[in-house]
Design an enzyme around this catalytic site. Structure first.
Site, PDB file in Angstrom:
ATOM      1  N   GLU A 297       9.072   1.814  11.373  1.00  0.00           N
ATOM      2  CA  GLU A 297      10.136   2.816  11.209  1.00  0.00           C
ATOM      3  C   GLU A 297       9.441   4.160  11.164  1.00  0.00           C
ATOM      4  OE1 GLU A 297      11.992   5.697   9.792  1.00  0.00           O
ATOM      5  OE2 GLU A 297      11.913   4.624   7.870  1.00  0.00           O
TER       6      GLU A 297
ATOM      7  N   GLY B  48      -4.192   3.251  -2.079  1.00  0.00           N
ATOM      8  CA  GLY B  48      -5.403   3.819  -1.509  1.00  0.00           C
ATOM      9  C   GLY B  48      -5.092   4.509  -0.207  1.00  0.00           C
TER      10      GLY B  48
ATOM     11  N   LYS C 153       0.861  -1.179   0.000  1.00  0.00           N
ATOM     12  CA  LYS C 153       0.000   0.000   0.000  1.00  0.00           C
ATOM     13  C   LYS C 153       0.892   1.221   0.000  1.00  0.00           C
ATOM     14  CE  LYS C 153      -1.475   3.028   2.622  1.00  0.00           C
ATOM     15  NZ  LYS C 153      -1.665   4.191   1.694  1.00  0.00           N
TER      16      LYS C 153
ATOM     17  N   GLU D 144       8.618  16.667  15.222  1.00  0.00           N
ATOM     18  CA  GLU D 144       9.122  16.487  13.860  1.00  0.00           C
ATOM     19  C   GLU D 144       8.387  17.426  12.913  1.00  0.00           C
ATOM     20  OE1 GLU D 144      10.498  12.759  11.131  1.00  0.00           O
ATOM     21  OE2 GLU D 144       8.459  12.656  11.915  1.00  0.00           O
TER      22      GLU D 144
ATOM     23  N   CYS E 155      12.919  11.392   7.700  1.00  0.00           N
ATOM     24  CA  CYS E 155      12.910  11.061   9.121  1.00  0.00           C
ATOM     25  C   CYS E 155      14.310  11.100   9.728  1.00  0.00           C
ATOM     26  CB  CYS E 155      12.281   9.690   9.336  1.00  0.00           C
ATOM     27  SG  CYS E 155      12.995   8.378   8.320  1.00  0.00           S
TER      28      CYS E 155
ATOM     29  N   GLY F 142      -4.940   0.605   4.285  1.00  0.00           N
ATOM     30  CA  GLY F 142      -4.026   0.319   5.382  1.00  0.00           C
ATOM     31  C   GLY F 142      -4.715  -0.364   6.537  1.00  0.00           C
TER      32      GLY F 142
END
Length: 473
Positions: free
Chosen positions: A244, A200, A169, A380, A278, A206
């Site tokens: 992650e 999608g 996905k 972040e 990241c 998901g």
């Protein structure tokens, strides 16, 4: 206008059952560039069924067969490297230098895993027993938009090595990239159902992957918030999970470093992928006594080398943000930083750079004299925003580096290796990169704390897709 109106299930490109469409906005022009038909729960289940059926056979494939598949994938991805790089730059604005680096790494992932398999023992002997290392099963691969080909290559190469099958996905924001990658996989000629693509929304595709009892493992790269939802949903069926997640990497410059080199390098380490990474080194920790010198060098670096521009131009460092929504998110963080009493806006700031008013461009921004407790230092931002944080001594630098909910990457620059190693051993981070070294394709990659759990790349990445069975007697 690009129309993405197919998904890839059981070795065939098919029309989705889902009917919802999404317009994708070009990050440079601000105009509609693509339209994608989004897959739904029915499409997801069809892909899971295909992967489940393929696993019945693929789990028993030999090591030689898997190596052959991986080397073929390496060959085909290498043949399409330029095309993969071009669509990455065009669809979400990744600058050329970083897109080229990421796609080269993706091509190498398949070769690296094939090389590892040559000597990998799936049936070691322990004590008087045989241990069998078997593929975990169907893997749900859920990835973000900022390195679609790279994430797919890393995760799927390891899954194939273990004898697993996959349902991928990709983010709806990287639909063109995912479609191209699916066509490259199709050209490689894997057995039907081993790799399936269902593009999608995370709340639809998901969620269906994470909750399905037929999916044995989820490997996810993305935000910490979504990672927590996946971990909770996966617990109901006791899925194996690799997460992650986010990062807020400290970059410690020691007082014996060559500041004329280290500070410009540190600015670029924050701005990799336009800050949409990241592992971006977004917290620059410098000696308090040399803060004024650092400020001047950092400001010069932004003015001379941190060019904001069109992604395809080879000297561009900061391209556009992926979407208007994300542009507003980054702007809000810059506003928060400006309103903080202690921090000083050194360069950049609110609004779009001159000449780039149509796209999702952000000014290359630096705040200095930042307190690590500030939101801009703790959260972040995922954009080209650098926080310069002064420290008094090595122990305070370590304390500041670890004073974060994240622990994905960290960086140290200096000359005294014994001192560097002392600091590296005390930083809570999945990776610590020394003196400008950035990546090792065989070294494990993953996070401490809220940066996730599990590892990718090399042998550690392969192990994450294997179940361990002891045959005693």
């Amino acid at each position: 206008m690009h129309h993405i109106n197919q998904i890839y299930i059981n070795g065939e490109f098919v029309t989705p059952h889902g009917t919802q469409t999404l317009d994708l906005i070009h990050p440079v022009t601000g105009k509609v560039a693509s339209q994608v038909i989004l897959a739904d729960e029915v499409d997801t289940q069809n892909a899971i069924t295909a992967a489940k059926n393929a696993f019945k056979t693929f789990r028993h494939s030999t090591k030689t067969e898997r190596i052959t598949h991986l080397r073929r994938l390496h060959q085909v991805f290498a043949e399409h490297k330029t095309e993969l790089t071009d669509v990455m730059m065009d669809e979400y604005g990744c600058p050329f230098y970083f897109a080229d680096l990421l796609i080269s790494g993706a091509v190498n992932d398949f070769k690296n895993m094939a090389d590892i398999l040559e000597d990998y023992d799936f049936e070691p002997t322990v004590g008087r027993s045989k241990v069998r290392l078997e593929g975990v099963g169907v893997v749900g691969v859920i990835i973000p938009w900022n390195s679609t080909t790279g994430f797919i290559a890393t995760k799927v190469s390891a899954a194939i090595s273990a004898g697993c099958t996959c349902v991928i996905k990709a983010s709806e924001l990287s639909a063109r990239q995912a479609d191209l990658v699916a066509r490259v996989f199709d050209k490689a000629g894997l057995p039907k159902g081993v790799v399936n693509f269902v593009t999608g929304k995370g709340t639809v595709v998901g969620s269906a992957l994470t909750k399905s009892p037929d999916v044995a493992k989820i490997t996810f790269t993305g935000s910490t918030g979504v990672g927590k939802i996946i971990a909770k949903d996966a617990a109901d069926t006791m899925k194996r999970v690799t997460l992650e997640l986010g990062g807020k990497a400290p970059n410690i410059i020691l007082d014996d470093a060559d500041f004329a080199t280290a500070i410009p390098q540190a600015v670029l380490a924050c701005y990799i992928n336009s800050g949409q990474a990241c592992v971006a080194a977004t917290r620059l920790l410098v000696p308090q006594s040399r803060l004024d010198e650092v400020n001047e060098l950092a400001k010069q670096a932004v003015a001379t080398i941190a060019k904001v521009g069109i992604p395809q131009e080879k000297d561009t460092i900061v391209g556009p943000m992926v979407s208007e929504q994300h542009w507003h998110t980054v702007q809000n963080y810059i506003k928060i930083g400006i309103e903080e009493d202690k921090a000083k806006l050194l360069t950049g700031g609110l609004g779009k750079p001159h000449g780039f008013e149509d796209g999702h461009f952000v000014k290359a921004t630096i705040f200095t004299n930042v307190d690590n407790k500030m939101r801009i230092a703790q959260e972040e931002i995922f954009g080209p925003v650098l926080c310069i944080i002064p420290y008094k001594d090595d122990e305070e630098a370590i304390t500041i580096a670890n004073d974060t909910p994240f622990g994905l990457g960290a960086y140290i620059t200096g000359k005294d290796r014994e001192r560097i190693d002392y600091i590296a051993n005390r930083i809570d981070s999945g990776r610590v990169c020394i003196n400008g070294d950035f990546h090792d394709e065989l070294a494990p990659f993953g996070g401490f704390k809220q940066s996730g759990y599990g590892r990718e790349f090399g042998v550690y990445g392969l192990d994450a897709y294997l179940e361990v069975k002891a045959v005693i007697g």
